[in-house]
Design an enzyme around this catalytic site. Structure first.
Site, PDB file in Angstrom:
ATOM      1  N   LYS A  12       0.846  -1.206   0.000  1.00  0.00           N
ATOM      2  CA  LYS A  12       0.000   0.000   0.000  1.00  0.00           C
ATOM      3  C   LYS A  12       0.871   1.243   0.000  1.00  0.00           C
ATOM      4  CE  LYS A  12       0.979   1.164   4.499  1.00  0.00           C
ATOM      5  NZ  LYS A  12       1.731   2.332   4.944  1.00  0.00           N
ATOM      6  N   ALA A 101       9.902   0.423   4.394  1.00  0.00           N
ATOM      7  CA  ALA A 101       9.620   1.312   3.269  1.00  0.00           C
ATOM      8  C   ALA A 101       8.366   2.150   3.502  1.00  0.00           C
ATOM      9  CB  ALA A 101       9.446   0.475   1.993  1.00  0.00           C
ATOM     10  N   GLY A 104       3.966  -1.424   3.943  1.00  0.00           N
ATOM     11  CA  GLY A 104       3.138  -2.446   4.613  1.00  0.00           C
ATOM     12  C   GLY A 104       3.344  -3.863   4.111  1.00  0.00           C
ATOM     13  N   SER A 107       2.724  -6.601   6.736  1.00  0.00           N
ATOM     14  CA  SER A 107       1.324  -6.519   7.168  1.00  0.00           C
ATOM     15  C   SER A 107       0.402  -7.130   6.117  1.00  0.00           C
ATOM     16  CB  SER A 107       0.905  -5.063   7.382  1.00  0.00           C
ATOM     17  OG  SER A 107       1.723  -4.448   8.340  1.00  0.00           O
ATOM     18  N   ASP A 140      -1.379  -1.798  10.508  1.00  0.00           N
ATOM     19  CA  ASP A 140      -1.733  -1.735   9.079  1.00  0.00           C
ATOM     20  C   ASP A 140      -2.453  -2.988   8.596  1.00  0.00           C
ATOM     21  OD1 ASP A 140      -0.584   0.728   8.733  1.00  0.00           O
ATOM     22  OD2 ASP A 140       1.287  -0.035   7.861  1.00  0.00           O
TER      23      ASP A 140
HETATM   24  O1  C5P Z   1       1.435  -1.883  14.834  1.00  0.00           O
HETATM   25  P1  C5P Z   1       2.803  -1.877  14.235  1.00  0.00           P
HETATM   26  O2  C5P Z   1       3.694  -2.942  14.819  1.00  0.00           O
HETATM   27  O3  C5P Z   1       2.805  -1.898  12.753  1.00  0.00           O
HETATM   28  O4  C5P Z   1       3.431  -0.480  14.650  1.00  0.00           O
HETATM   29  C1  C5P Z   1       4.815  -0.237  14.643  1.00  0.00           C
HETATM   30  C2  C5P Z   1       5.112   0.940  15.560  1.00  0.00           C
HETATM   31  O5  C5P Z   1       4.547   2.137  15.013  1.00  0.00           O
HETATM   32  C3  C5P Z   1       4.508   0.827  16.940  1.00  0.00           C
HETATM   33  O6  C5P Z   1       5.381   0.173  17.805  1.00  0.00           O
HETATM   34  C4  C5P Z   1       4.311   2.264  17.348  1.00  0.00           C
HETATM   35  O7  C5P Z   1       5.523   2.795  17.845  1.00  0.00           O
HETATM   36  C5  C5P Z   1       4.041   2.978  16.035  1.00  0.00           C
HETATM   37  N1  C5P Z   1       2.603   3.227  15.758  1.00  0.00           N
HETATM   38  C6  C5P Z   1       1.972   4.242  16.452  1.00  0.00           C
HETATM   39  N2  C5P Z   1       0.639   4.495  16.184  1.00  0.00           N
HETATM   40  C7  C5P Z   1      -0.027   3.799  15.251  1.00  0.00           C
HETATM   41  C8  C5P Z   1       0.626   2.774  14.527  1.00  0.00           C
HETATM   42  C9  C5P Z   1       1.959   2.507  14.812  1.00  0.00           C
HETATM   43  O8  C5P Z   1       2.549   4.904  17.309  1.00  0.00           O
HETATM   44  N3  C5P Z   1      -1.306   4.092  14.998  1.00  0.00           N
END
Ligand code: C5P
Length: 298
Positions: A12, A101, A104, A107, A140
């Site tokens: 994405k 990158a 995603g 994800s 994501d």
């Molecule tokens: O959920 P995911 O592991 O993809 O997120 C990676 C990092 O991005 C999280 O550890 C967090 O620090 C940050 N994040 C955030 N707010 C979001 C999504 C991600 O702070 N809505």
């Protein structure tokens, strides 16, 4: 009976990404337009014999222990929650989407596994449960259960499809160095949130639900399309700013960094304009160390 699924897990870009606030757990409340693109990983799922202790195995070139692999985590989460008979599963990954990158890649792979297991086992979970499982895997992942063009809110788990923006020609430029997503989000905490969220939302909902053609919707919203993570990402990787300007200068109708970077994208008015721009950018020595892709929105 064994069964093989050959999947393509598309990546994405974020057409915009606004940080609206922070949750007590440190995650950020976002408003984004996520857009599927025609660049993706190949994922093969081989479901073997029914077993009382089903094995989940991963075959991947990625240098990642299996328990940290998002496909493994997706299969494990599904298997831990499903109470019927389960089969051994072998997941083979051929990665094309670059990591770190903002595209995603991991994800999307995880969502492809969840979606496929959901249909293979006869849709045991309702939509909300599946979305919750996806959100546990990563912010994501819920978007990739839908794909196409969607507004995503909350941490990313509130997904609202909008009319398709498919077919827009694009170029992606991915510097060889990546950006740390947590560090990028942490850096925005020092910036005050100044935008008027309700009117921004109202504007974006109006534009992206309109019956205008896809390119005109993007052009109409262009002045308001921003990525709040771009500034902190550029502070860490200044080359990102050059990628975005090069895309702008090459005739893109709109260019921006995706997610937390380090990949930037440009959207073009036609395949011809995109192809001309691709030749120009590919010959630019500033981007010798970058991966450059021709793709389109899906
Ligand atoms: O959920 P995911 O592991 O993809 O997120 C990676 C990092 O991005 C999280 O550890 C967090 O620090 C940050 N994040 C955030 N707010 C979001 C999504 C991600 O702070 N809505």
């Amino acid at each position: 009976m064994s069964k093989i699924y050959d999947l393509v897990a598309n990546a994405k870009v974020n057409i915009f990404l606004k940080v609206c606030g922070t949750y007590p757990n440190g995650y950020h409340r976002l408003f984004m337009l996520m857009q599927e693109i025609g660049l993706g990983d190949e994922i093969t799922l081989e479901l073997g014999d029914v077993s009382s202790s089903p094995a989940i195995s991963i075959v991947s070139e990625a240098d990642c222990p299996p328990e940290k692999d998002l496909c493994y985590k997706a299969a494990k989460l599904f298997y831990d929650n499903y109470s019927g008979d389960l089969q051994d599963i072998k997941i083979t990954e051929v990665k094309h989407t670059p990591s770190q990158a903002g595209l995603g890649g991991g994800s999307s792979d995880a969502a492809a596994v969840l979606k496929t297991l959901q249909s293979h086992y006869g849709n045991p979970f309702d939509e909300e449960t599946l979305l919750n499982m996806a959100a546990r895997l990563g912010a994501d992942v819920p978007f990739f259960l839908y794909g196409g063009s969607c507004f995503c809110e909350g941490i990313g788990e509130i997904v609202t499809p909008v009319p398709s923006l498919a077919g827009l020609p694009m170029i992606l430029i991915k510097p060889s160095v990546g950006v740390s997503t947590p560090a990028c989000f942490k850096a925005v905490d020092s910036e005050p949130i100044t935008f008027d969220e309700p009117s921004y939302k109202e504007f974006m909902e109006k534009v992206f639900n309109s019956s205008d053609d896809a390119l005109n919707r993007v052009i109409h919203a262009k002045a308001m399309l921003t990525n709040d993570l771009q500034k902190p990402a550029v502070n860490g990787v200044p080359l990102i700013a050059e990628c975005v300007s090069a895309l702008d200068d090459s005739g893109a109708v709109f260019a921006m960094m995706s997610g937390s970077g380090s990949c930037s994208f440009g959207i073009y008015a036609s395949d011809e304009e995109r192809d001309k721009a691709y030749d120009k950018i590919s010959g630019d020595t500033r981007f010798t160390e970058c991966s450059i892709y021709k793709v389109e929105t899906k």
